[in-house]
Design a protein around this motif. Sequence first.
Motif, PDB file in Angstrom:
ATOM      1  N   ILE A 183     103.997  48.640 -28.619  1.00  0.00           N
ATOM      2  CA  ILE A 183     103.977  47.523 -27.664  1.00  0.00           C
ATOM      3  C   ILE A 183     103.118  47.871 -26.455  1.00  0.00           C
ATOM      4  CG2 ILE A 183     105.392  46.173 -26.061  1.00  0.00           C
ATOM      5  CD1 ILE A 183     107.662  46.375 -28.117  1.00  0.00           C
ATOM      6  N   ILE A 184     103.254  49.110 -25.980  1.00  0.00           N
ATOM      7  CA  ILE A 184     102.462  49.548 -24.823  1.00  0.00           C
ATOM      8  C   ILE A 184     100.968  49.555 -25.159  1.00  0.00           C
ATOM      9  CG2 ILE A 184     101.928  51.518 -23.334  1.00  0.00           C
ATOM     10  CD1 ILE A 184     104.940  52.229 -23.487  1.00  0.00           C
TER      11      ILE A 184
ATOM     12  N   THR B 152      95.729  47.188 -24.577  1.00  0.00           N
ATOM     13  CA  THR B 152      94.545  46.628 -25.240  1.00  0.00           C
ATOM     14  C   THR B 152      94.260  45.207 -24.755  1.00  0.00           C
ATOM     15  OG1 THR B 152      94.974  47.957 -27.214  1.00  0.00           O
ATOM     16  CG2 THR B 152      93.475  46.084 -27.449  1.00  0.00           C
ATOM     17  N   LEU B 153      95.319  44.400 -24.687  1.00  0.00           N
ATOM     18  CA  LEU B 153      95.161  43.022 -24.208  1.00  0.00           C
ATOM     19  C   LEU B 153      94.693  42.988 -22.764  1.00  0.00           C
ATOM     20  CD1 LEU B 153      98.284  41.281 -25.801  1.00  0.00           C
ATOM     21  CD2 LEU B 153      95.879  40.964 -26.441  1.00  0.00           C
ATOM     22  N   LEU B 154      95.223  43.884 -21.952  1.00  0.00           N
ATOM     23  CA  LEU B 154      94.829  43.952 -20.547  1.00  0.00           C
ATOM     24  C   LEU B 154      93.356  44.309 -20.421  1.00  0.00           C
ATOM     25  CD1 LEU B 154      95.608  43.869 -17.555  1.00  0.00           C
ATOM     26  CD2 LEU B 154      96.253  46.280 -17.736  1.00  0.00           C
ATOM     27  N   ILE B 155      92.910  45.266 -21.230  1.00  0.00           N
ATOM     28  CA  ILE B 155      91.500  45.661 -21.213  1.00  0.00           C
ATOM     29  C   ILE B 155      90.608  44.491 -21.620  1.00  0.00           C
ATOM     30  CG2 ILE B 155      89.769  47.124 -22.325  1.00  0.00           C
ATOM     31  CD1 ILE B 155      91.949  49.311 -22.489  1.00  0.00           C
TER      32      ILE B 155
ATOM     33  N   LEU C 293      87.790  42.739 -19.335  1.00  0.00           N
ATOM     34  CA  LEU C 293      86.402  42.638 -19.798  1.00  0.00           C
ATOM     35  C   LEU C 293      85.917  41.195 -19.780  1.00  0.00           C
ATOM     36  CD1 LEU C 293      86.364  45.185 -22.780  1.00  0.00           C
ATOM     37  CD2 LEU C 293      85.249  45.431 -20.546  1.00  0.00           C
ATOM     38  N   LEU C 294      86.784  40.253 -20.159  1.00  0.00           N
ATOM     39  CA  LEU C 294      86.409  38.843 -20.154  1.00  0.00           C
ATOM     40  C   LEU C 294      86.192  38.330 -18.731  1.00  0.00           C
ATOM     41  CD1 LEU C 294      88.654  37.308 -22.968  1.00  0.00           C
ATOM     42  CD2 LEU C 294      86.170  37.583 -22.985  1.00  0.00           C
TER      43      LEU C 294
END
Length: 322
Positions: free
Chosen positions: A6-7, A12-15, A19-20
């Motif tokens: 989960i972490i 990964t989602l935060l990165i 980036l977006l």
Amino acid sequence: MENKIIIIIGITLLIVVILLIVAGNYFYNFSLNPSVSKDAIFDNNKNSENEVVNKDETSGECKVEDMEWILNLSNYKDSYIKSFDNLRLHGYEILNYNDSHRWVITVHGYTGEGIKMGSRAKVFYEMGYNVIIPDLRGHGKSEGNYIGMGWHDRKDIIEWTNYIIKHDKNCEIVLYGISMGASTVMMTAGEEDLPSNVKAVIEDCGYTSAWDEFSYQLKFMFKLPKFPIMHAASLVTKIRSGYFLKEASAIKQVSKSNTPILFIHGDEDKFVPYFMLDKVYNAAKSKKEILIVEGAAHCKAHKINPELYWTTIKKFIDKYVN
């Protein structure tokens, strides 16, 4: 183990989100921040035949004599209006000596300024028109910290028509624009509060929408797909400038217009691609005409075949302006 997964997913989602955001801001600054974008796109944009699109091709002419023609006229003055969001917007106003009630608003293109529309404005002046040449928001002497791509500019053009009506209640107005200015006048044409004094619209090589134009340039210049960069850039545009890129749609606006429109495009246009012409023309429900100039690149139709160009324009507007 489950917590670690989960972490990892969360990080990964935060990165990805970061980036977006970075990419969205980069392309916003590259395209819509006047202090950054003025030269960026034109210095980097080459078509498939290695042709560099010069920024003056989208903004109007840049000859010194054309600028001097405006500034040396005894009947020229600087005029100003307030926009809906309280910007002070500048325009060059030239009154014709023949007490004409004919008016034209000539609108420059992307990263341009009104003074560079001198040679085009002069032709209308010689036809007997009074002339308003606006500096669009974020351009020339007008206030603003972003490029409107025609969307917020459409409201500004309506303010210019109201300015004219205030000074000449019997006025008949033509809207004429090139490149981004062409899309601006198309977007203006679809507004419900467009005064009936506006009798005709002429667009020269306008794009279908800001979304379509930037998607085309993103693929052409950077070899990148629309998703997800365009979506990120559009969101950043909404946050920083108050509109989504898909909102700035000439197609949607001309489909609502009752004003006659003349559509002009060069068949060698690689900057605002020629295929966009059919889309805006077919979307229009009002009286309409089309002029395709063979061999003309972006904003070059008036140079490739000036006689055909200006004769077509004159015949068109004479049908609707007394």
